[in-house]
Design a protein around this motif. Structure first.
Motif, PDB file in Angstrom:
ATOM      1  N   LYS A 158       0.828  -1.211   0.000  1.00  0.00           N
ATOM      2  CA  LYS A 158       0.000   0.000   0.000  1.00  0.00           C
ATOM      3  C   LYS A 158       0.861   1.261   0.000  1.00  0.00           C
ATOM      4  O   LYS A 158       0.529   2.244  -0.655  1.00  0.00           O
ATOM      5  CB  LYS A 158      -0.960  -0.014   1.182  1.00  0.00           C
ATOM      6  CG  LYS A 158      -2.053  -1.053   1.012  1.00  0.00           C
ATOM      7  CD  LYS A 158      -2.973  -1.121   2.198  1.00  0.00           C
ATOM      8  CE  LYS A 158      -4.022  -2.221   1.982  1.00  0.00           C
ATOM      9  NZ  LYS A 158      -4.930  -2.337   3.110  1.00  0.00           N
ATOM     10  N   ASP A 213       3.865   1.524  -1.352  1.00  0.00           N
ATOM     11  CA  ASP A 213       4.391   1.648  -2.714  1.00  0.00           C
ATOM     12  C   ASP A 213       3.368   2.296  -3.632  1.00  0.00           C
ATOM     13  O   ASP A 213       3.699   3.167  -4.440  1.00  0.00           O
ATOM     14  CB  ASP A 213       4.805   0.279  -3.270  1.00  0.00           C
ATOM     15  CG  ASP A 213       6.075  -0.253  -2.646  1.00  0.00           C
ATOM     16  OD1 ASP A 213       6.830   0.550  -2.047  1.00  0.00           O
ATOM     17  OD2 ASP A 213       6.313  -1.474  -2.755  1.00  0.00           O
ATOM     18  N   ALA A 214       2.112   1.877  -3.531  1.00  0.00           N
ATOM     19  CA  ALA A 214       1.051   2.459  -4.354  1.00  0.00           C
ATOM     20  C   ALA A 214       0.852   3.932  -4.015  1.00  0.00           C
ATOM     21  O   ALA A 214       0.662   4.766  -4.916  1.00  0.00           O
ATOM     22  CB  ALA A 214      -0.248   1.692  -4.160  1.00  0.00           C
ATOM     23  N   LEU A 215       0.918   4.273  -2.738  1.00  0.00           N
ATOM     24  CA  LEU A 215       0.769   5.664  -2.315  1.00  0.00           C
ATOM     25  C   LEU A 215       1.911   6.526  -2.841  1.00  0.00           C
ATOM     26  O   LEU A 215       1.689   7.639  -3.324  1.00  0.00           O
ATOM     27  CB  LEU A 215       0.703   5.733  -0.789  1.00  0.00           C
ATOM     28  CG  LEU A 215       0.524   7.120  -0.176  1.00  0.00           C
ATOM     29  CD1 LEU A 215      -0.806   7.721  -0.595  1.00  0.00           C
ATOM     30  CD2 LEU A 215       0.600   7.023   1.340  1.00  0.00           C
ATOM     31  N   SER A 238       3.738   5.964  -5.514  1.00  0.00           N
ATOM     32  CA  SER A 238       3.562   6.097  -6.964  1.00  0.00           C
ATOM     33  C   SER A 238       2.514   7.152  -7.278  1.00  0.00           C
ATOM     34  O   SER A 238       2.696   7.976  -8.182  1.00  0.00           O
ATOM     35  CB  SER A 238       3.146   4.760  -7.582  1.00  0.00           C
ATOM     36  OG  SER A 238       4.163   3.823  -7.440  1.00  0.00           O
ATOM     37  N   SER A 239       1.428   7.140  -6.534  1.00  0.00           N
ATOM     38  CA  SER A 239       0.363   8.122  -6.732  1.00  0.00           C
ATOM     39  C   SER A 239       0.868   9.532  -6.447  1.00  0.00           C
ATOM     40  O   SER A 239       0.575  10.475  -7.186  1.00  0.00           O
ATOM     41  CB  SER A 239      -0.814   7.789  -5.825  1.00  0.00           C
ATOM     42  OG  SER A 239      -1.809   8.768  -5.923  1.00  0.00           O
ATOM     43  N   GLN A 240       1.642   9.679  -5.384  1.00  0.00           N
ATOM     44  CA  GLN A 240       2.199  10.984  -5.040  1.00  0.00           C
ATOM     45  C   GLN A 240       3.163  11.464  -6.127  1.00  0.00           C
ATOM     46  O   GLN A 240       3.154  12.636  -6.500  1.00  0.00           O
ATOM     47  CB  GLN A 240       2.907  10.917  -3.697  1.00  0.00           C
ATOM     48  CG  GLN A 240       3.492  12.244  -3.260  1.00  0.00           C
ATOM     49  CD  GLN A 240       4.277  12.148  -1.969  1.00  0.00           C
ATOM     50  OE1 GLN A 240       4.570  11.062  -1.487  1.00  0.00           O
ATOM     51  NE2 GLN A 240       4.627  13.285  -1.405  1.00  0.00           N
ATOM     52  N   LEU A 247       3.089  10.727  -9.299  1.00  0.00           N
ATOM     53  CA  LEU A 247       2.284  11.124 -10.461  1.00  0.00           C
ATOM     54  C   LEU A 247       1.648  12.490 -10.248  1.00  0.00           C
ATOM     55  O   LEU A 247       1.596  13.308 -11.170  1.00  0.00           O
ATOM     56  CB  LEU A 247       1.213  10.072 -10.756  1.00  0.00           C
ATOM     57  CG  LEU A 247       1.706   8.769 -11.344  1.00  0.00           C
ATOM     58  CD1 LEU A 247       0.573   7.750 -11.400  1.00  0.00           C
ATOM     59  CD2 LEU A 247       2.296   8.986 -12.723  1.00  0.00           C
ATOM     60  N   SER A 248       1.171  12.750  -9.042  1.00  0.00           N
ATOM     61  CA  SER A 248       0.584  14.056  -8.737  1.00  0.00           C
ATOM     62  C   SER A 248       1.623  15.161  -8.856  1.00  0.00           C
ATOM     63  O   SER A 248       1.343  16.232  -9.412  1.00  0.00           O
ATOM     64  CB  SER A 248      -0.007  14.062  -7.327  1.00  0.00           C
ATOM     65  OG  SER A 248      -1.083  13.186  -7.241  1.00  0.00           O
ATOM     66  N   ASP A 306       2.425  15.778 -12.542  1.00  0.00           N
ATOM     67  CA  ASP A 306       1.364  16.526 -13.207  1.00  0.00           C
ATOM     68  C   ASP A 306       1.523  18.027 -12.962  1.00  0.00           C
ATOM     69  O   ASP A 306       1.270  18.836 -13.847  1.00  0.00           O
ATOM     70  CB  ASP A 306       0.004  16.039 -12.710  1.00  0.00           C
ATOM     71  CG  ASP A 306      -1.145  16.743 -13.402  1.00  0.00           C
ATOM     72  OD1 ASP A 306      -1.122  16.834 -14.648  1.00  0.00           O
ATOM     73  OD2 ASP A 306      -2.073  17.205 -12.696  1.00  0.00           O
TER      74      ASP A 306
END
Length: 137
Positions: A73, A75-77, A79-81, A83-84, A87
């Motif tokens: 979880k 790692d997924a967080l 990756s999401s951060q 990407l944000s 952007d």
């Protein structure tokens, strides 16, 4: 009861009928339970294993499984951060000096994220690693 080795390579057949070899280098919860049941069945009846040891093993396995789920979880967080943050860089102007001393300025057209970090591609095609030494405006 046939208890497979936790690290043994097994052969499975796919839906197309072709065999595939799979290897498991970790003990999952079901394998652990199979081993525990086999241990209980084969223990010495005159000197049975203490139930607190069973509970201790269950607790240790549960703790390790929860830690692995937490890592997934996180790692997924991350990756999401990433990407944000990427952007937010698109469309901004970046200035930097390369190792030869040449100065570059350009507008960020895209950002790619890989295991080494983030790479910004400028509108002129120049690629630059996002990190120290960059000036964003």
């Amino acid at each position: 009861m046939n208890v497979p080795s936790a690290t043994e390579t097994t052969s499975k057949t796919t839906s197309t009928g072709s065999p595939t070899a799979t290897s498991s280098n970790s003990v999952d919860y079901n394998t652990f339970l199979q081993l525990l049941v086999a241990e209980m069945k084969n223990q010495d009846p005159t000197n049975p294993m203490d139930t607190s040891q069973y509970m201790s093993q269950f607790a240790q396995l549960s703790t390790v499984e929860q830690a692995m789920q937490t890592n997934t979880k996180l790692d997924a967080l991350l990756s999401s951060q990433a990407l944000s943050q990427a952007d937010g860089l698109i469309g901004r102007t970046v200035s930097f000096t390369d190792s030869t001393g040449a100065s570059f300025t350009g507008k960020i057209a895209s950002v790619s994220i890989n295991s080494d970090g983030s790479i910004a591609t400028l509108e002129n095609g120049t690629k630059v690693a996002i990190g120290p030494g960059l000036t964003l405006s």
